[in-house]
Design an enzyme around this catalytic site. Structure first.
Site, PDB file in Angstrom:
ATOM      1  N   SER A  58       6.020   1.592   3.603  1.00  0.00           N
ATOM      2  CA  SER A  58       5.251   2.327   2.598  1.00  0.00           C
ATOM      3  C   SER A  58       4.059   3.063   3.192  1.00  0.00           C
ATOM      4  CB  SER A  58       4.791   1.375   1.498  1.00  0.00           C
ATOM      5  OG  SER A  58       5.919   0.866   0.811  1.00  0.00           O
ATOM      6  N   PHE A  59       3.516   2.546   4.294  1.00  0.00           N
ATOM      7  CA  PHE A  59       2.394   3.200   4.947  1.00  0.00           C
ATOM      8  C   PHE A  59       2.773   4.593   5.440  1.00  0.00           C
ATOM      9  CE2 PHE A  59      -0.660   3.901   8.416  1.00  0.00           C
ATOM     10  CZ  PHE A  59      -1.843   3.591   7.784  1.00  0.00           C
ATOM     11  N   VAL A  81       7.977  -0.488  -1.674  1.00  0.00           N
ATOM     12  CA  VAL A  81       7.486  -1.713  -2.299  1.00  0.00           C
ATOM     13  C   VAL A  81       6.609  -2.453  -1.308  1.00  0.00           C
ATOM     14  CG1 VAL A  81       9.557  -3.048  -1.701  1.00  0.00           C
ATOM     15  CG2 VAL A  81       8.099  -3.822  -3.566  1.00  0.00           C
ATOM     16  N   VAL A  82       5.471  -2.930  -1.805  1.00  0.00           N
ATOM     17  CA  VAL A  82       4.587  -3.795  -1.032  1.00  0.00           C
ATOM     18  C   VAL A  82       4.396  -5.054  -1.860  1.00  0.00           C
ATOM     19  CG1 VAL A  82       2.371  -4.028   0.138  1.00  0.00           C
ATOM     20  CG2 VAL A  82       3.415  -1.758  -0.100  1.00  0.00           C
ATOM     21  N   ILE A  83       4.694  -6.188  -1.246  1.00  0.00           N
ATOM     22  CA  ILE A  83       4.590  -7.469  -1.945  1.00  0.00           C
ATOM     23  C   ILE A  83       3.453  -8.265  -1.327  1.00  0.00           C
ATOM     24  CG2 ILE A  83       5.786  -9.609  -2.525  1.00  0.00           C
ATOM     25  CD1 ILE A  83       8.405  -7.952  -2.511  1.00  0.00           C
ATOM     26  N   THR A  87      -1.956 -12.377   3.854  1.00  0.00           N
ATOM     27  CA  THR A  87      -2.948 -11.625   4.612  1.00  0.00           C
ATOM     28  C   THR A  87      -3.414 -10.435   3.781  1.00  0.00           C
ATOM     29  OG1 THR A  87      -1.294 -10.185   5.641  1.00  0.00           O
ATOM     30  CG2 THR A  87      -1.778 -12.272   6.771  1.00  0.00           C
ATOM     31  N   HIS A  89      -3.091  -7.415   4.247  1.00  0.00           N
ATOM     32  CA  HIS A  89      -2.318  -6.185   4.443  1.00  0.00           C
ATOM     33  C   HIS A  89      -1.974  -5.524   3.118  1.00  0.00           C
ATOM     34  CE1 HIS A  89       1.389  -8.081   3.044  1.00  0.00           C
ATOM     35  NE2 HIS A  89       1.956  -6.904   3.134  1.00  0.00           N
ATOM     36  N   PHE A 114       5.375   8.925  -8.130  1.00  0.00           N
ATOM     37  CA  PHE A 114       4.869   7.694  -7.525  1.00  0.00           C
ATOM     38  C   PHE A 114       5.791   6.527  -7.875  1.00  0.00           C
ATOM     39  CE2 PHE A 114       1.989   4.006  -7.348  1.00  0.00           C
ATOM     40  CZ  PHE A 114       1.463   4.174  -6.079  1.00  0.00           C
ATOM     41  N   ARG A 128      11.377  -4.490 -11.559  1.00  0.00           N
ATOM     42  CA  ARG A 128      11.027  -3.067 -11.680  1.00  0.00           C
ATOM     43  C   ARG A 128      11.982  -2.153 -10.912  1.00  0.00           C
ATOM     44  NH1 ARG A 128       6.369  -6.072 -11.793  1.00  0.00           N
ATOM     45  NH2 ARG A 128       4.695  -5.340 -13.138  1.00  0.00           N
TER      46      ARG A 128
END
Length: 156
Positions: A58-59, A81-83, A87, A89, A114, A128
């Site tokens: 995603s970055f 997706v970022v879960i 940490t 991050h 988005f 989702r």
């Protein structure tokens, strides 16, 4: 998950638009489903000129979206997706990707749908992702948003 207040949106006819779908590779079950939802919305809209490009995570979505916008695409759909983990991050990646995608849209004038899921856990992301048991299809919705915005900009 809220979901309340969401508008009912019909997929517009958007023949002739060129659309780039930029998708992260992390969590392939989820991202592949987001891509499938996006492609379903594009097909319903009559969009035949689209390209799917995969980036590592995603970055990397904003830089690929920027190049797509500068390459003449009428709209970009960003999917990933970022879960949340153990940490920090999560906060860094979510904020950087979100701000980067907004910057691409505002500086180029090309709408970016988005479709970046920012979830606390796997079940939220799966719910989702547009899978058969999911309550939402954010890939489909992101493509709709990009198309509707591109058409609105053309009308100005």
């Amino acid at each position: 998950m809220s979901g309340s207040g969401a508008p009912t949106i019909e997929t517009p006819r958007a023949e002739g638009l060129r659309v780039a779908v930029i998708a992260a590779q992390w969590h392939p079950l989820i991202t592949d489903s987001l891509v499938a939802g996006s492609e379903r919305a594009l097909a319903e809209a009559g969009v035949t000129d689209h390209k799917v490009v995969r980036v590592p995570g995603s970055f990397e979505l904003p830089v690929a979206a920027l190049h797509a916008a500068r390459s003449g695409y009428d709209a970009v759909v960003a999917l990933g997706v970022v879960i949340r983990g153990d940490t920090p991050h999560f906060e860094y990646v979510c904020q950087a990707a979100t701000e980067g995608l907004m910057q691409v849209s505002v500086t180029t004038g090309v709408p970016v749908g988005f479709g970046l899921l920012t979830c606390d856990n796997d079940p939220q992301a799966l719910d989702r992702a547009g899978l058969p048991d999911s309550r939402e299809d954010k890939g489909y919705e992101a493509a709709q948003a990009a198309l509707i915005s591109a058409l609105a900009i053309r009308s100005l």
